[in-house]
Scaffold this active site. Structure first.
Site, PDB file in Angstrom:
ATOM      1  N   ASP A  10       0.966  -1.010  -0.118  1.00 50.57           N
ATOM      2  CA  ASP A  10      -0.043  -0.294   0.340  1.00 50.57           C
ATOM      3  C   ASP A  10       0.534   0.748   0.368  1.00 50.57           C
ATOM      4  O   ASP A  10       1.437   1.572   1.004  1.00 50.57           O
ATOM      5  CB  ASP A  10      -0.673  -0.022   1.315  1.00 50.57           C
ATOM      6  N   LYS A  71       3.178  11.029  -3.645  1.00 50.53           N
ATOM      7  CA  LYS A  71       1.819  10.661  -3.844  1.00 50.53           C
ATOM      8  C   LYS A  71       0.888  11.321  -4.613  1.00 50.53           C
ATOM      9  O   LYS A  71       0.194  11.279  -5.948  1.00 50.53           O
ATOM     10  CB  LYS A  71       1.053   9.804  -3.320  1.00 50.53           C
ATOM     11  N   GLU A 177      -7.157   0.648  -4.887  1.00 50.43           N
ATOM     12  CA  GLU A 177      -7.087   0.644  -2.948  1.00 50.43           C
ATOM     13  C   GLU A 177      -8.279  -0.125  -2.338  1.00 50.43           C
ATOM     14  O   GLU A 177      -8.657  -1.090  -1.480  1.00 50.43           O
ATOM     15  CB  GLU A 177      -6.632   1.502  -2.104  1.00 50.43           C
ATOM     16  N   ASP A 204     -12.797   4.251   1.137  1.00 53.28           N
ATOM     17  CA  ASP A 204     -11.563   4.552   1.947  1.00 53.28           C
ATOM     18  C   ASP A 204     -10.971   5.941   1.817  1.00 53.28           C
ATOM     19  O   ASP A 204     -11.263   6.536   0.226  1.00 53.28           O
ATOM     20  CB  ASP A 204     -10.739   3.658   0.327  1.00 53.28           C
TER      21      ASP A 204
END
Length: 628
Positions: A10, A71, A177, A204
């Site tokens: 992850d 990210k 995800e 999420d």
């Protein structure tokens, strides 16, 4: 003999987590200090690159040498307005790359260097690979599944895969995800037979991104279930980091009110402020009040923040989360009563207000947090790695499957910037689609296919991500007949590939050009959702679509008359048709639907007059003196 272990990673905005799959078991990997999550931070100490906790601690003393939240930069345009806002909060420097992307200026062994975001992410991935191999007593790992937000676009996915390759990994799959979180619950039979035939929602909310997926649970033989994603919605710039930024500005405003000085202008102080803010946010998840304290240029500052104030400051962000939930339900075509379970993933779901709003929305039903929200995505990625690993024995593979979908529509820019969708949003992946195209004007020799992704009617509101240029067509009048076919494919990673093939009026019919998507133009739109001010964009798009439909009808009618009826028409009548075609060619923006419809009515009337008129050959035949 045991099967070779495989890795699930992850790659988060704030933290990374790794899990290994071996011997039909999944294990979350602790790092060197025993923590099961590792900060997504990279720093250079003058001799080598640091990653994780060591980089975070070094960055407190040398913030200009520390890079975090990378990210949020992956696969984005330098001109993305959201990045412009974030750059003011970062101590590291961000510059425009030669193709319109982003470069990070960092100190290196031989002076300052410019690195791509993928290179920074690769350092993090190498660290997670190293941590996993140490956990396995030196057993080497090469095969891995890396997770990405479901709402990541093509360029962001391409950048993530590139980072994995740079890290020395064989990237088996880029996995969404929320889908990974569902797989984690399914593999542990926390969601199983009782949920078969029902729908679950994965909520999420991570450090920098937010996704909601509606997933159907499908029964299969044995105890396990399969999962089929029905709808995906999200915000690629909504997460814990945004909550941190709101709190940071609140503290900075109070600091300036008391001291008459601006703290955000001091790069050395900003990291300490950020760490203090993050600590307060975490504390307020289980305490009613927390104190923030730090020192700036000899001035010691402290203030207290209670949970109601924290929630009030961020209520607009929490409200966005519920709006995305509602949108996902509409996309899936179901009501909230048809959701059997809500699964939480991402560290920001520990915020009490988030859980409270979800419980209220689902009328008292509390969400599931059986698996740790910081670990659930990596766990599911490891399960998927076990499914895909090339060297694994069949009896050691997980008996579970998942079907994912495209998060965005993918299409081509056509007349007046219209978005022609070829692969609709919500298509099962891998997905394929193709369409035939013709020239909109006379004497065309080249077609430029500009590829976009998004849901708006006009491409300027969607995200450009590449183009195909096809040359060599013969210059002929436009007739509306197809001369080229473009085929798009979305692979299992969600990455787009395209091919255009000449089908007519070409020097080499059957010739092809190919494209694989990368961010490649200055000013490429990074956003795939409308600007905040455009609250009525859906109604606006319906109006534009209707107008363009009438315009297409007008153009096709004019072409038909020119091709089939000009022989019967007078010079003045031909001029009327050509006038319409010239007017259409001169347009740069879609016009009013009523104007197009009015011109259609006039051309239909003209066409009927001509159709009822005898052909010139009829008059010529009756004019002969020897007619019997």
């Amino acid at each position: 003999m045991a099967s070779r272990p495989v890795l699930g990673i992850d790659l988060g905005t704030s933290f990374c987590c790794a899990a290994v799959y071996r011997n039909k078991q999944v294990e979350i990997v602790p790092n060197g200090i025993g923590s099961r999550v590792t900060p997504s931070v990279v720093a250079f100490n003058g001799e080598k690159w640091l990653a994780g906790e060591a980089a975070r601690m070094f960055g407190e003393r040398h913030p200009e040498r520390c890079v975090f939240e990378i990210k949020r930069v992956m696969g984005r345009s330098f001109l993305d307005p959201k990045l412009v806002q974030l750059r003011a909060m970062w101590p590291f420097e961000v510059e425009a790359g030669p193709t319109g992307g982003v470069l990070i200026r960092v100190p290196g062994a031989s002076g300052e260097e410019l690195l791509e975001p993928e290179e920074i992410s690769a350092i993090l991935l190498k660290e997670m690979k190293r941590i996993a191999e140490n956990f396995l007593d030196g057993v080497l790992i090469s095969d891995a599944v890396i997770t990405v937000p479901a709402y990541f676009n093509d360029s962001q996915r391409e950048a993530t895969r590139k980072a994995g390759v740079l890290a020395g990994l064989n990237v088996l799959r880029l996995m969404n995800e929320p889908t990974a979180a569902a797989l984690a619950y399914g593999y542990q039979r926390l969601i199983g037979k009782p949920s078969a035939g029902k729908n679950i929602m994965v909520f999420d909310l991570g450090g920098g991104t937010f996704d909601v997926s509606i997933i159907a649970v499908k029964e299969r033989d044995g105890e396990e279930c399969d999962f089929e994603v029905r709808a995906v919605e999200g915000e690629s710039h909504l997460g814990g980091a945004d909550i941190d930024n709101v709190l940071t500005r609140h503290v900075a405003d109070e600091y300036e009110r008391r001291t008459k000085q601006s703290i955000l202008s001091h790069r050395q102080v900003r990291p300490r402020l950020r760490q203090a803010v993050v600590a307060v946010k975490h504390t307020l998840s289980f305490e009613e009040e927390a104190e923030i304290a730090f020192e700036s240029e000899g001035v010691e500052f402290s203030m207290s923040i209670d949970r109601p104030r924290f929630e009030c400051l961020n209520e607009h962000l929490f409200g966005k989360c519920i709006a995305v939930v509602e949108k996902a339900l509409r996309e899936a075509g179901i009501g909230k009563h048809e959701i059997s379970e809500v699964v939480l993933a991402g560290g920001s779901t520990r915020i009490p207000r988030v859980q409270e709003l979800l419980t209220k929305f689902f009328e008292g039903r509390r969400p599931l947090m059986t698996v740790h929200p910081d670990e659930v995505v990596a766990y599911g990625a490891a399960v998927q790695a076990g499914v895909l690993a090339p060297g694994l024995r069949e009896e050691d593979r997980p008996a579970i499957a998942v079907e994912d979908i495209t998060a965005l529509s993918i299409g081509v820019k056509t007349t007046l910037g219209k978005m022609c969708v070829i692969i609709p949003k919500g298509s099962p992946i891998p997905a394929k689609g193709s369409k035939n195209f013709h020239f909109n004007k006379d004497d065309g020799t080249t077609i430029v296919f500009q590829l976009h992704e998004g849901e708006r009617a006009l491409c300027r509101h969607n995200r450009f991500f590449g183009e195909l240029v096809q040359k060599g067509f013969l210059p002929l009048p436009g007739t509306g007949k197809a001369v080229s076919r473009i085929a798009l494919e979305v692979d299992s990673d969600g990455i787009v590939r395209a091919t255009a093939e000449a089908t007519a009026n070409h020097k080499e019919v059957g010739s092809k050009v190919e494209f694989q998507g990368v961010l490649r133009k200055d000013g490429a739109l990074a956003a795939v959702t409308p600007e905040d001010g455009e609250t009525d964009w859906e109604e606006m798009d319906k109006y534009i679509t209707a107008a363009l439909r009438s315009r297409r009808e007008l153009r096709n009618l004019a072409w038909e008359i020119r091709e089939h009826h000009f022989s019967k028409m007078t010079t003045a009548e031909k001029a009327k048709v050509n006038e319409v075609l010239n007017w259409l060619s001169s347009e740069v923006e879609p016009g009013f639907q009523s104007v197009y419809e009015g011109k259609v009515s006039k051309l239909i009337h003209l066409k009927r007059e001509v159709e009822n008129r005898p052909s010139p050959s009829f008059f010529h035949w009756y004019a002969w003196p020897w007619r019997p």
